[in-house]
Motif scaffolding. Structure first.
Motif, PDB file in Angstrom:
ATOM      1  N   PRO A 188      41.597  46.417  38.892  1.00  0.00           N
ATOM      2  CA  PRO A 188      42.201  47.750  38.734  1.00  0.00           C
ATOM      3  C   PRO A 188      41.673  48.735  39.788  1.00  0.00           C
ATOM      4  CG  PRO A 188      40.527  47.408  37.079  1.00  0.00           C
ATOM      5  CD  PRO A 188      40.650  46.112  37.814  1.00  0.00           C
ATOM      6  N   VAL A 189      42.552  49.678  40.193  1.00  0.00           N
ATOM      7  CA  VAL A 189      42.174  50.774  41.089  1.00  0.00           C
ATOM      8  C   VAL A 189      42.012  52.012  40.215  1.00  0.00           C
ATOM      9  CG1 VAL A 189      42.798  52.171  43.077  1.00  0.00           C
ATOM     10  CG2 VAL A 189      43.425  49.742  43.013  1.00  0.00           C
ATOM     11  N   HIS A 190      40.773  52.474  40.035  1.00  0.00           N
ATOM     12  CA  HIS A 190      40.459  53.576  39.115  1.00  0.00           C
ATOM     13  C   HIS A 190      39.979  54.796  39.894  1.00  0.00           C
ATOM     14  CE1 HIS A 190      40.867  51.749  35.143  1.00  0.00           C
ATOM     15  NE2 HIS A 190      40.395  50.611  35.698  1.00  0.00           N
ATOM     16  N   PHE A 191      40.339  55.985  39.355  1.00  0.00           N
ATOM     17  CA  PHE A 191      39.774  57.248  39.849  1.00  0.00           C
ATOM     18  C   PHE A 191      39.462  58.098  38.636  1.00  0.00           C
ATOM     19  CE2 PHE A 191      40.100  61.681  41.243  1.00  0.00           C
ATOM     20  CZ  PHE A 191      39.173  61.674  42.267  1.00  0.00           C
ATOM     21  N   ASN A 192      38.162  58.352  38.465  1.00  0.00           N
ATOM     22  CA  ASN A 192      37.727  59.114  37.285  1.00  0.00           C
ATOM     23  C   ASN A 192      38.307  58.524  36.002  1.00  0.00           C
ATOM     24  OD1 ASN A 192      36.254  60.899  38.871  1.00  0.00           O
ATOM     25  ND2 ASN A 192      37.988  62.314  39.121  1.00  0.00           N
ATOM     26  N   GLU A 193      38.147  57.247  35.879  1.00  0.00           N
ATOM     27  CA  GLU A 193      38.576  56.488  34.715  1.00  0.00           C
ATOM     28  C   GLU A 193      40.084  56.531  34.482  1.00  0.00           C
ATOM     29  OE1 GLU A 193      36.341  57.583  31.294  1.00  0.00           O
ATOM     30  OE2 GLU A 193      34.406  56.952  32.143  1.00  0.00           O
ATOM     31  N   LEU A 194      40.831  56.942  35.516  1.00  0.00           N
ATOM     32  CA  LEU A 194      42.290  56.917  35.428  1.00  0.00           C
ATOM     33  C   LEU A 194      42.798  55.762  36.273  1.00  0.00           C
ATOM     34  CD1 LEU A 194      43.104  60.730  35.775  1.00  0.00           C
ATOM     35  CD2 LEU A 194      43.045  59.371  33.676  1.00  0.00           C
ATOM     36  N   LEU A 195      43.771  55.010  35.743  1.00  0.00           N
ATOM     37  CA  LEU A 195      44.323  53.872  36.451  1.00  0.00           C
ATOM     38  C   LEU A 195      45.308  54.371  37.499  1.00  0.00           C
ATOM     39  CD1 LEU A 195      44.545  50.797  36.713  1.00  0.00           C
ATOM     40  CD2 LEU A 195      46.418  50.888  35.024  1.00  0.00           C
ATOM     41  N   ALA A 196      44.982  54.089  38.794  1.00  0.00           N
ATOM     42  CA  ALA A 196      45.857  54.524  39.889  1.00  0.00           C
ATOM     43  C   ALA A 196      46.700  53.377  40.412  1.00  0.00           C
ATOM     44  CB  ALA A 196      45.018  55.102  41.020  1.00  0.00           C
ATOM     45  N   GLY A 197      46.354  52.155  40.093  1.00  0.00           N
ATOM     46  CA  GLY A 197      47.117  51.001  40.573  1.00  0.00           C
ATOM     47  C   GLY A 197      46.293  49.725  40.404  1.00  0.00           C
ATOM     48  N   GLN A 198      46.690  48.650  41.089  1.00  0.00           N
ATOM     49  CA  GLN A 198      45.995  47.372  41.025  1.00  0.00           C
ATOM     50  C   GLN A 198      45.890  46.777  42.417  1.00  0.00           C
ATOM     51  OE1 GLN A 198      46.704  44.840  37.356  1.00  0.00           O
ATOM     52  NE2 GLN A 198      48.676  45.895  37.471  1.00  0.00           N
ATOM     53  N   ALA A 199      44.796  46.099  42.638  1.00  0.00           N
ATOM     54  CA  ALA A 199      44.593  45.387  43.900  1.00  0.00           C
ATOM     55  C   ALA A 199      44.519  43.889  43.582  1.00  0.00           C
ATOM     56  CB  ALA A 199      43.317  45.846  44.575  1.00  0.00           C
ATOM     57  N   ALA A 200      45.273  43.074  44.291  1.00  0.00           N
ATOM     58  CA  ALA A 200      45.325  41.628  44.055  1.00  0.00           C
ATOM     59  C   ALA A 200      44.997  40.885  45.332  1.00  0.00           C
ATOM     60  CB  ALA A 200      46.697  41.230  43.532  1.00  0.00           C
ATOM     61  N   VAL A 201      44.200  39.829  45.199  1.00  0.00           N
ATOM     62  CA  VAL A 201      43.811  38.993  46.334  1.00  0.00           C
ATOM     63  C   VAL A 201      44.064  37.530  45.945  1.00  0.00           C
ATOM     64  CG1 VAL A 201      41.966  38.322  47.893  1.00  0.00           C
ATOM     65  CG2 VAL A 201      42.039  40.656  47.012  1.00  0.00           C
ATOM     66  N   THR A 202      44.724  36.780  46.836  1.00  0.00           N
ATOM     67  CA  THR A 202      45.015  35.360  46.599  1.00  0.00           C
ATOM     68  C   THR A 202      44.148  34.498  47.512  1.00  0.00           C
ATOM     69  OG1 THR A 202      47.293  35.837  45.920  1.00  0.00           O
ATOM     70  CG2 THR A 202      46.786  33.572  46.630  1.00  0.00           C
ATOM     71  N   PHE A 203      43.468  33.539  46.889  1.00  0.00           N
ATOM     72  CA  PHE A 203      42.570  32.628  47.625  1.00  0.00           C
ATOM     73  C   PHE A 203      43.138  31.212  47.619  1.00  0.00           C
ATOM     74  CE2 PHE A 203      39.800  36.080  46.531  1.00  0.00           C
ATOM     75  CZ  PHE A 203      38.886  36.156  47.552  1.00  0.00           C
ATOM     76  N   SER A 204      42.716  30.472  48.621  1.00  0.00           N
ATOM     77  CA  SER A 204      43.029  29.039  48.671  1.00  0.00           C
ATOM     78  C   SER A 204      41.860  28.248  48.066  1.00  0.00           C
ATOM     79  CB  SER A 204      43.261  28.588  50.119  1.00  0.00           C
ATOM     80  OG  SER A 204      43.370  27.172  50.170  1.00  0.00           O
ATOM     81  N   LYS A 205      42.192  27.321  47.189  1.00  0.00           N
ATOM     82  CA  LYS A 205      41.159  26.471  46.564  1.00  0.00           C
ATOM     83  C   LYS A 205      40.955  25.162  47.344  1.00  0.00           C
ATOM     84  CE  LYS A 205      41.278  26.070  42.098  1.00  0.00           C
ATOM     85  NZ  LYS A 205      41.771  25.770  40.740  1.00  0.00           N
ATOM     86  N   ASN A 206      41.563  25.113  48.531  1.00  0.00           N
ATOM     87  CA  ASN A 206      41.469  23.864  49.301  1.00  0.00           C
ATOM     88  C   ASN A 206      40.038  23.501  49.649  1.00  0.00           C
ATOM     89  OD1 ASN A 206      44.173  23.691  49.147  1.00  0.00           O
ATOM     90  ND2 ASN A 206      44.584  23.712  51.339  1.00  0.00           N
ATOM     91  N   ALA A 207      39.238  24.529  50.000  1.00  0.00           N
ATOM     92  CA  ALA A 207      37.842  24.236  50.367  1.00  0.00           C
ATOM     93  C   ALA A 207      37.080  23.633  49.189  1.00  0.00           C
ATOM     94  CB  ALA A 207      37.161  25.510  50.859  1.00  0.00           C
ATOM     95  N   MET A 208      37.347  24.246  48.007  1.00  0.00           N
ATOM     96  CA  MET A 208      36.676  23.715  46.818  1.00  0.00           C
ATOM     97  C   MET A 208      37.168  22.310  46.492  1.00  0.00           C
ATOM     98  SD  MET A 208      36.621  25.208  42.910  1.00  0.00           S
ATOM     99  CE  MET A 208      38.260  24.586  42.561  1.00  0.00           C
ATOM    100  N   VAL A 209      38.494  22.108  46.567  1.00  0.00           N
ATOM    101  CA  VAL A 209      39.052  20.789  46.278  1.00  0.00           C
ATOM    102  C   VAL A 209      38.539  19.755  47.268  1.00  0.00           C
ATOM    103  CG1 VAL A 209      41.185  19.457  46.170  1.00  0.00           C
ATOM    104  CG2 VAL A 209      41.095  21.747  45.175  1.00  0.00           C
ATOM    105  N   LYS A 210      38.475  20.158  48.551  1.00  0.00           N
ATOM    106  CA  LYS A 210      37.970  19.248  49.569  1.00  0.00           C
ATOM    107  C   LYS A 210      36.504  18.902  49.311  1.00  0.00           C
ATOM    108  CE  LYS A 210      37.434  18.737  54.563  1.00  0.00           C
ATOM    109  NZ  LYS A 210      37.605  19.395  55.891  1.00  0.00           N
TER     110      LYS A 210
END
Length: 485
Positions: free
Chosen positions: A145-167
């Motif tokens: 969550p993107v918060h400002f003074n405990e107010l929700l301003a939006g969301q930040a999402a990040v996508t990772f590759s699990k290939n390194a872990m699988v490898k």
């Protein structure tokens, strides 16, 4: 009976040890892989949550200022990092403010709202790429969550590759499998070597038992081991020592009494006691004629040697006819037939034994006369009848023998016999089984102590011609045996 297949103990031990090691190594490999997977998943979760939280913190002011250019720059800089395939900033209204790389749909991300009481929570999910999607990468998306003074301003999402872990997991799996396989092969080899080492003492013990079973009481096991096998070897050697001593005692004992009597006594050691029973048997007294003259003209050593030689022949002939030497009385041998082992033809065997003794002595006399030595002749008496047989004497000194009027009469018949004569009772000769096989003629009538009427006797000339060849063959074998001894 159905024959079962014998599986060597070395194979059983090798299979058991191999199965134990294979099971242990497989279980250990599985535990290691699962542990490695858990650790790597935790590391990915920790890294993804941290990066998503940092992206949310960095985007707070730009989200509030609606600075889409700055947010896009921030997203572009982030996806340049290794293993980060995409990033997205979403407003509180669900509008995409900045996006880069591979990301799931905004609706999917919006479906992971953050609870107000936990404004700093970061959630993760593995987006469904669909059947037509490129499956080169295994994805995991973290939403913070993107918060400002405990107010929700939006969301930040990040996508990772699990290939390194699988490898890494795949490499770890291969390493564990290869290591396990190598260890299993080494374990199998060591198991067979160890099983051979453990089973060798058992095979040695089996070989030793077979040797003891064949009468080799001198066989011993190597006891240079400081373990249970060593104790077993020591116990076996002690048992072998006991059997050897027992065998030696039996051999020596059979020299003092007949082998048949010794066997009976050794088979019933717990029941050796004074006692007797009435039996029907035959007794032969074989006395050397003129032995007093031999004693006076020969050295003691030669006298003893002469007695031992002729008594050895007498013993061998007695055994051939199922009799045994009851005792030696000076220069006289007392031979018993029909006890302790039952012999239904003991009467004939006693007479045949006397005839063979006389024939053998005559053969030896031919040699002695040619050598200028005095011949040795026997006088023998035989009687058959009821007598008492058993252990007689005292508790601390006893012997197995026969006594009774029939025994005394046999001794009396021997005393009236002349040189080279065999005297029997007329009652014995008149038996049909004796007349058919023995040649005899009437002798004199004698008076016997304890009987009112005199008794008639017969002199044994020989056995019938059909039995002579077998007797001559036996004499040849005895003379051959003692001449080579």
């Amino acid at each position: 009976m159905r024959r079962t297949t014998r599986v060597p103990i070395a194979i059983k031990l090798a299979l058991a040890i191999t199965l134990l090691i294979v099971t242990g190594m497989s279980l250990l490999g599985f535990i290691i892989l699962e542990k490695q997977k858990t650790i790597m998943s935790q590391q990915v979760d920790a890294m993804g949550s941290t990066i998503a939280a940092q992206l949310a913190n960095s985007a707070i002011e730009m989200v509030l200022a609606d600075d889409t250019l700055g947010l896009q720059t921030l997203v572009n800089n982030l996806i340049d990092e290794d293993n980060i395939l995409g990033a997205m900033i979403i407003s509180e209204k669900g509008i995409v403010m900045a996006q880069g790389g591979t990301m799931p749909g905004v609706n999917i991300i919006s479906s992971y709202p953050v609870k107000s009481e936990h404004p700093s929570d970061t959630q993760s999910f593995e987006p469904d790429q669909g059947p037509k999607a490129d499956s080169v990468h295994e994805l995991v998306t973290f939403v913070s969550p993107v918060h400002f003074n405990e107010l929700l301003a939006g969301q930040a999402a990040v996508t990772f590759s699990k290939n390194a872990m699988v490898k890494s997991l795949h490499e770890a799996k291969n390493a564990v499998v290869i290591t396990t396989a190598v260890m299993i092969l080494v374990a199998i080899l060591l198991a067979f070597i160890l099983s051979k080492h453990l089973s060798k003492p058992i095979y040695n013990l089996v070989t030793a038992c077979k040797a003891i079973g064949k009468g080799d009481f001198h066989y011993r096991l190597n006891k240079c081991r400081n373990d249970e096998i060593g104790e077993l070897s020591l116990a076996f050697n002690q048992m072998a020592d006991g059997l050897l001593k027992k065998s030696q005692v039996e051999n020596i004992f059979s020299r003092y009494v007949s082998s048949s009597v010794a066997k009976k006594i050794m088979e019933n050691l717990d029941q050796v006691e004074l006692g007797s029973k009435h039996v029907n048997a035959s007794v032969l007294f074989a006395d050397i004629v003129g032995f007093t003259g031999f004693s006076e003209t020969m050295p003691p050593q030669k006298v003893a040697g002469l007695l031992n030689e002729y008594f050895s022949y007498t013993s061998a002939i007695s055994q051939h006819y199922h009799g045994h030497i009851d005792k030696f009385i000076g220069d006289c041998a007392m031979v018993v037939f029909g006890v302790p082992e039952h012999d239904p033809d003991h009467s004939f065997h006693a007479i045949a034994c006397a005839v063979m003794i006389r024939k053998l002595a005559n053969r030896l006399n031919t040699i002695r006369i040619n050598c200028g030595m005095q011949p040795v002749q026997f006088r023998m008496g035989i009687n058959t009848g009821n007598m008492v047989a058993g252990n007689l004497g005292s508790n601390d000194r006893m012997e197995y023998t026969v006594i009774g009027d029939s025994v005394n009469l046999a001794s009396r018949l021997s005393s009236i016999a002349g040189s080279d004569q065999i005297v029997i009772m007329d009652e014995l000769y008149k038996k049909e089984s004796i007349r058919q096989r023995v040649v005899a003629h009437p002798h004199k009538t004698i008076r016997v102590h304890g009987r009112q009427l005199p008794v008639s006797t017969y002199l044994v000339d020989d056995i019938k011609a059909e039995y002579a060849p077998q007797m001559d063959t036996c004499i040849d074998a005895i003379l051959m045996e003692y001449s080579t001894a």
